[in-house]
Design a protein around this motif. Structure first.
Motif, PDB file in Angstrom:
ATOM      1  N   ARG A  21       0.828  -1.201   0.000  1.00 20.59           N
ATOM      2  CA  ARG A  21       0.000   0.000   0.000  1.00 20.59           C
ATOM      3  C   ARG A  21       0.872   1.266   0.000  1.00 20.59           C
ATOM      4  NH1 ARG A  21      -5.187   1.423   1.651  1.00 20.59           N
ATOM      5  NH2 ARG A  21      -5.369   3.596   2.331  1.00 20.59           N
ATOM      6  N   ALA A  22       1.869   1.281   0.865  1.00 18.29           N
ATOM      7  CA  ALA A  22       2.753   2.444   0.947  1.00 18.29           C
ATOM      8  C   ALA A  22       3.475   2.684  -0.372  1.00 18.29           C
ATOM      9  CB  ALA A  22       3.754   2.260   2.080  1.00 18.29           C
ATOM     10  N   CYS A  23       3.882   1.601  -1.032  1.00 15.84           N
ATOM     11  CA  CYS A  23       4.568   1.738  -2.321  1.00 15.84           C
ATOM     12  C   CYS A  23       3.625   2.267  -3.393  1.00 15.84           C
ATOM     13  CB  CYS A  23       5.157   0.401  -2.747  1.00 15.84           C
ATOM     14  SG  CYS A  23       6.565  -0.148  -1.766  1.00 15.84           S
ATOM     15  N   ALA A  24       2.404   1.750  -3.436  1.00 22.26           N
ATOM     16  CA  ALA A  24       1.432   2.220  -4.427  1.00 22.26           C
ATOM     17  C   ALA A  24       1.179   3.713  -4.269  1.00 22.26           C
ATOM     18  CB  ALA A  24       0.125   1.444  -4.286  1.00 22.26           C
ATOM     19  N   ILE A  25       0.987   4.162  -3.041  1.00 23.51           N
ATOM     20  CA  ILE A  25       0.727   5.579  -2.777  1.00 23.51           C
ATOM     21  C   ILE A  25       1.948   6.428  -3.126  1.00 23.51           C
ATOM     22  CG2 ILE A  25       0.290   7.267  -0.945  1.00 23.51           C
ATOM     23  CD1 ILE A  25      -1.456   5.125   0.415  1.00 23.51           C
ATOM     24  N   ALA A  26       3.131   5.949  -2.747  1.00 23.39           N
ATOM     25  CA  ALA A  26       4.353   6.699  -3.046  1.00 23.39           C
ATOM     26  C   ALA A  26       4.576   6.811  -4.546  1.00 23.39           C
ATOM     27  CB  ALA A  26       5.549   6.025  -2.375  1.00 23.39           C
ATOM     28  N   PHE A  27       4.338   5.739  -5.285  1.00 18.10           N
ATOM     29  CA  PHE A  27       4.485   5.774  -6.742  1.00 18.10           C
ATOM     30  C   PHE A  27       3.532   6.806  -7.346  1.00 18.10           C
ATOM     31  CE2 PHE A  27       5.990   1.064  -7.282  1.00 18.10           C
ATOM     32  CZ  PHE A  27       7.188   1.391  -6.670  1.00 18.10           C
ATOM     33  N   ALA A  28       2.286   6.805  -6.873  1.00 18.41           N
ATOM     34  CA  ALA A  28       1.297   7.748  -7.399  1.00 18.41           C
ATOM     35  C   ALA A  28       1.702   9.188  -7.091  1.00 18.41           C
ATOM     36  CB  ALA A  28      -0.076   7.440  -6.815  1.00 18.41           C
ATOM     37  N   ARG A  29       2.196   9.425  -5.906  1.00 17.93           N
ATOM     38  CA  ARG A  29       2.612  10.778  -5.519  1.00 17.93           C
ATOM     39  C   ARG A  29       3.791  11.263  -6.335  1.00 17.93           C
ATOM     40  NH1 ARG A  29       2.014  10.243   1.114  1.00 17.93           N
ATOM     41  NH2 ARG A  29      -0.272  10.429   1.148  1.00 17.93           N
ATOM     42  N   GLU A  30       4.577  10.320  -6.846  1.00 16.41           N
ATOM     43  CA  GLU A  30       5.725  10.700  -7.682  1.00 16.41           C
ATOM     44  C   GLU A  30       5.351  10.743  -9.160  1.00 16.41           C
ATOM     45  OE1 GLU A  30       8.525  11.886  -6.869  1.00 16.41           O
ATOM     46  OE2 GLU A  30       8.541  11.522  -4.709  1.00 16.41           O
ATOM     47  N   GLY A  31       4.061  10.683  -9.472  1.00 18.24           N
ATOM     48  CA  GLY A  31       3.599  10.906 -10.836  1.00 18.24           C
ATOM     49  C   GLY A  31       3.284   9.687 -11.655  1.00 18.24           C
ATOM     50  N   ALA A  32       3.429   8.486 -11.082  1.00 22.89           N
ATOM     51  CA  ALA A  32       3.153   7.269 -11.852  1.00 22.89           C
ATOM     52  C   ALA A  32       1.655   7.009 -11.954  1.00 22.89           C
ATOM     53  CB  ALA A  32       3.834   6.066 -11.202  1.00 22.89           C
ATOM     54  N   THR A  33       1.265   6.361 -13.029  1.00 22.05           N
ATOM     55  CA  THR A  33      -0.083   5.817 -13.163  1.00 22.05           C
ATOM     56  C   THR A  33      -0.053   4.438 -12.522  1.00 22.05           C
ATOM     57  OG1 THR A  33      -0.471   7.001 -15.233  1.00 22.05           O
ATOM     58  CG2 THR A  33      -1.864   5.077 -14.790  1.00 22.05           C
ATOM     59  N   VAL A  34      -0.769   4.281 -11.417  1.00 22.34           N
ATOM     60  CA  VAL A  34      -0.633   3.079 -10.599  1.00 22.34           C
ATOM     61  C   VAL A  34      -1.862   2.187 -10.683  1.00 22.34           C
ATOM     62  CG1 VAL A  34      -0.276   2.189  -8.256  1.00 22.34           C
ATOM     63  CG2 VAL A  34       0.904   4.285  -8.995  1.00 22.34           C
ATOM     64  N   PHE A  35      -1.606   0.908 -10.930  1.00 25.19           N
ATOM     65  CA  PHE A  35      -2.628  -0.127 -10.882  1.00 25.19           C
ATOM     66  C   PHE A  35      -2.364  -0.936  -9.612  1.00 25.19           C
ATOM     67  CE2 PHE A  35      -1.909   1.043 -15.228  1.00 25.19           C
ATOM     68  CZ  PHE A  35      -3.194   1.174 -15.755  1.00 25.19           C
ATOM     69  N   ALA A  36      -3.253  -0.794  -8.640  1.00 25.12           N
ATOM     70  CA  ALA A  36      -3.076  -1.420  -7.340  1.00 25.12           C
ATOM     71  C   ALA A  36      -3.945  -2.669  -7.242  1.00 25.12           C
ATOM     72  CB  ALA A  36      -3.435  -0.443  -6.225  1.00 25.12           C
ATOM     73  N   THR A  37      -3.355  -3.781  -6.822  1.00 27.52           N
ATOM     74  CA  THR A  37      -4.088  -5.043  -6.778  1.00 27.52           C
ATOM     75  C   THR A  37      -3.951  -5.721  -5.421  1.00 27.52           C
ATOM     76  OG1 THR A  37      -2.263  -6.487  -7.515  1.00 27.52           O
ATOM     77  CG2 THR A  37      -3.516  -5.328  -9.219  1.00 27.52           C
TER      78      THR A  37
END
Length: 244
Positions: A21-37
């Motif tokens: 969860r922390a990685c998904a949120i961090a990736f999104a905050r750094e501008g990535a388009t995130v697919f979380a599963t």
């Protein structure tokens, strides 16, 4: 810094809680388009306000489901494998079923996702794969972590193998080896240990505290970004000095 992952697409497993969860949120905050599963749909639902592009229910123990998810999502630049389970006990406490379940979830799930997403990464010119391993089993043996340690050592070996096979084709594969991190699953294990369980986990940490999922995510951002373009096949320990 910001926008370190701008323009990149990331696929994250076990994103409903803890390190994933922390990685998904961090990736999104750094501008990535995130697919979380995750299999935990309720936990996934709470990510919708954190900039996650899409949440998908996914059982990473299901090869067909993983292949279908990869086909649906298409090419990604980042694959973060965080699914895992901590089995407690020695070899005498580990049944064949325990062994098979742990290896299926902790190791074979990564085999499934990498096999599913790698072809499009290669066709698209490259990508970064980040696997969550553990300091236990890779750098140090931990009591009552028999099959868990074995699986996490396997993750480190799997990581090096992928890195070696595709180092000349734009693919980087690294793993993160955390120490004791304060996550919902860790707190459940502490509670199961009885009164003072959390304090017991803290007491074995040289820094006198547990790590946070956000600290692991910060390393994951680096490994997923172009900042680590010369880094592959490495097991990165982040354990507050536990393995010193």
């Amino acid at each position: 810094m910001s926008d370190r992952l701008k323009g990149k697409r990331a696929f994250v497993t076990a994103a409903a809680a803890g390190i994933g969860r922390a990685c998904a949120i961090a990736f999104a905050r750094e501008g990535a388009t995130v697919f979380a599963t995750d299999v935990n749909e309720q936990g996934l639902g709470t990510l919708k306000n954190d900039g996650i592009a899409e949440v998908l229910r996914l059982d990473v123990r299901d090869s067909a489901a993983v292949a279908a998810a990869a086909k649906r999502v298409g090419k990604v630049d980042i694959l973060l494998n965080a699914a895992g389970f901590v089995h407690h006990g020695t070899v005498l406490d580990c049944s064949d079923e325990d062994w098979d379940f742990s290896f299926d979830l902790n190791v074979k799930s990564m085999h499934r996702t990498i096999r599913a997403f790698l072809p499009a990464m290669l066709e698209g010119g490259g990508g970064a794969i980040v696997n969550i391993s553990s300091a236990a089993g890779v750098f140090k043996a931990a009591p009552n972590r028999y099959v868990y340690g074995a699986t996490k050592a396997a993750v480190a070996a799997l990581t090096r193998s992928v890195a070696a096979d595709f180092v000349g084709k734009g693919i980087r594969c690294n793993c993160i080896c955390p120490g004791t991190i304060e996550t919902p699953s860790m707190l459940q294990r502490a509670a199961a240990a009885g009164p003072g369980g959390r304090e017991m986990f803290v007491a074995r940490q040289p820094m006198g505290r547990l790590g946070t999922a956000e600290e692991i995510a910060a390393l994951a951002v680096y490994l997923a970004s172009d900042e680590s373009a010369f880094t592959t096949g490495v097991a990165h320990v982040i354990d507050g000095g536990w393995t010193l």
